[in-house]
Design an enzyme around this catalytic site. Structure first.
Site, mmCIF file in Angstrom:
data_model
loop_
_atom_site.group_PDB
_atom_site.id
_atom_site.type_symbol
_atom_site.label_atom_id
_atom_site.label_comp_id
_atom_site.label_asym_id
_atom_site.label_seq_id
_atom_site.Cartn_x
_atom_site.Cartn_y
_atom_site.Cartn_z
ATOM 1 N N HIS A 36 15.673 -4.743 35.049
ATOM 2 C CA HIS A 36 14.250 -4.576 34.709
ATOM 3 C C HIS A 36 13.533 -3.734 35.759
ATOM 4 O O HIS A 36 13.944 -3.647 36.920
ATOM 5 C CB HIS A 36 13.547 -5.912 34.444
ATOM 6 C CG HIS A 36 13.182 -6.715 35.651
ATOM 7 N ND1 HIS A 36 13.726 -7.946 35.930
ATOM 8 C CD2 HIS A 36 12.296 -6.473 36.651
ATOM 9 C CE1 HIS A 36 13.183 -8.430 37.031
ATOM 10 N NE2 HIS A 36 12.323 -7.546 37.501
ATOM 11 N N GLU B 179 11.424 -6.014 30.718
ATOM 12 C CA GLU B 179 12.652 -6.798 30.667
ATOM 13 C C GLU B 179 13.622 -6.236 29.629
ATOM 14 O O GLU B 179 13.192 -5.592 28.664
ATOM 15 C CB GLU B 179 12.309 -8.245 30.275
ATOM 16 C CG GLU B 179 11.487 -8.990 31.312
ATOM 17 C CD GLU B 179 12.338 -9.581 32.431
ATOM 18 O OE1 GLU B 179 13.345 -8.950 32.815
ATOM 19 O OE2 GLU B 179 11.980 -10.660 32.920
ATOM 20 N N ASP C 288 2.601 -4.220 38.440
ATOM 21 C CA ASP C 288 2.515 -5.414 37.606
ATOM 22 C C ASP C 288 1.770 -6.547 38.307
ATOM 23 O O ASP C 288 1.517 -6.486 39.510
ATOM 24 C CB ASP C 288 3.919 -5.874 37.179
ATOM 25 C CG ASP C 288 4.921 -5.872 38.335
ATOM 26 O OD1 ASP C 288 4.496 -5.851 39.503
ATOM 27 O OD2 ASP C 288 6.122 -5.901 38.064
ATOM 28 N N ASN D 259 18.856 -7.703 36.483
ATOM 29 C CA ASN D 259 19.151 -7.496 35.057
ATOM 30 C C ASN D 259 18.704 -6.104 34.586
ATOM 31 O O ASN D 259 18.672 -5.828 33.389
ATOM 32 C CB ASN D 259 18.510 -8.596 34.198
ATOM 33 C CG ASN D 259 16.982 -8.580 34.243
ATOM 34 O OD1 ASN D 259 16.383 -7.715 34.891
ATOM 35 N ND2 ASN D 259 16.349 -9.516 33.567
HETATM 36 C C1 GLP Z 1 10.168 -8.505 40.242
HETATM 37 C C2 GLP Z 1 9.133 -7.379 40.149
HETATM 38 C C3 GLP Z 1 9.794 -6.024 40.149
HETATM 39 C C4 GLP Z 1 10.837 -6.001 41.246
HETATM 40 C C5 GLP Z 1 11.960 -6.914 40.885
HETATM 41 C C6 GLP Z 1 13.026 -7.057 41.965
HETATM 42 O O1 GLP Z 1 10.266 -9.273 39.083
HETATM 43 N N1 GLP Z 1 8.254 -7.484 39.026
HETATM 44 O O2 GLP Z 1 8.811 -5.022 40.323
HETATM 45 O O3 GLP Z 1 11.345 -4.700 41.408
HETATM 46 O O4 GLP Z 1 11.507 -8.195 40.505
HETATM 47 O O5 GLP Z 1 12.613 -7.934 42.943
HETATM 48 P P1 GLP Z 1 13.359 -8.099 44.333
HETATM 49 O O6 GLP Z 1 13.096 -6.843 45.067
HETATM 50 O O7 GLP Z 1 12.718 -9.290 44.958
HETATM 51 O O8 GLP Z 1 14.788 -8.292 44.009
#
Ligand code: GLP
Length: 241
Positions: free
Chosen positions: A138, A143, A67, A136
């Site tokens: 995702h 989402e 992404d 959450n």
């Molecule tokens: C972000 C990214 C995801 C990631 C998630 C968790 O929004 N787009 O690809 O897995 O959040 O992030 P973190 O590892 O910082 O908790």
């Protein structure tokens, strides 16, 4: 789903990095799907060290990131592209032509999403998709919603997701874009194998729901239950039910 549990986030990163390096040794032209966020940092750190230690060449490896934020140029330090250049692409010297990335500043974002799907297809598909997970549930920027998008698409970010990305924007949640481009759940699930990392108690509920709950668009990661080859790489805190 196969689950591996380790005592610390560092141990998760070290173990998964060793597995990825093994996969590159076995298949030098491996096609990897890659995540950003805080969770993968120990993994990228270990991947850099393990690649050097075992003198593994990344010359033929191809990558596709999950992404990117809409409106953030790839040259901007706050983009996911810049994060990946810092953490992996730069230190390992990946050829630019082998790096697949969404451009959140492309003039036609719908076309940009189609281009990305075509590029993944042209590369022969993703061999190993590495993922994090949002608190959450995702995945990428898929989402929780009434319905999910199958393919790479333009996504609106939930306030919770924007808050958890604030560190990337100097801690200022107001500066986190409201939209992003993201692979869809079908794009992700078409990878031949999936490795999902989760660390910290804040991820435990999402992990439990993903693995043991109903398959629901309210917890996008639960769709991974439909995939035949998913391995979870957890620390003890994320694995606690
Ligand atoms: C972000 C990214 C995801 C990631 C998630 C968790 O929004 N787009 O690809 O897995 O959040 O992030 P973190 O590892 O910082 O908790």
């Amino acid at each position: 789903m196969i689950t591996h549990v380790f005592p610390t986030p560092q141990a998760v990163g070290t173990a998964l990095a060793a597995t990825v390096v093994d996969a590159i040794v076995e298949r030098p032209s491996l096609v990897l799907g890659l995540p950003t966020g805080r969770t993968p940092l120990p993994f990228y750190d270990a991947l850099r060290r393990e690649s050097v230690r075992r003198a593994v060449s990344w010359r033929e490896v191809r990558t596709f990131n999950l992404d990117e934020f809409v409106g953030v140029p790839p040259t901007d330090a706050e983009s996911y592209r810049a994060y990946m250049t810092r953490e992996l692409f730069g230190p390992l010297g990946l050829p630019a032509a082998h790096i697949g990335f969404l451009d959140g500043t492309a003039p036609d974002l719908e076309r940009e999403c189609e281009r990305y799907e075509e590029a993944i297809r042209a590369a022969g598909g993703i061999d190993l998709m590495i993922l994090g997970i949002g608190a959450n549930g995702h995945i990428g920027f898929n989402e929780p919603a009434a319905g999910l998008q199958a393919r790479t698409h333009r996504a609106r970010l939930e306030p919770e997701t924007r808050a958890s990305n604030a560190a990337q924007f100097g801690g200022d949640v107001a500066r986190v874009p409201r939209e992003a481009l993201s692979m869809g759940m079908a794009t992700i699930c078409q990878a031949r194998a999936v490795a999902l990392m989760a660390t910290g108690a804040g991820k435990a509920a999402a992990v439990r729901g993903m693995r043991d709950g109903a398959i629901t668009a309210a917890l996008p990661a639960s769709f991974l239950q439909l995939h035949p080859s998913v391995t979870l790489w957890l620390d003890a805190a994320a694995a606690t039910s």
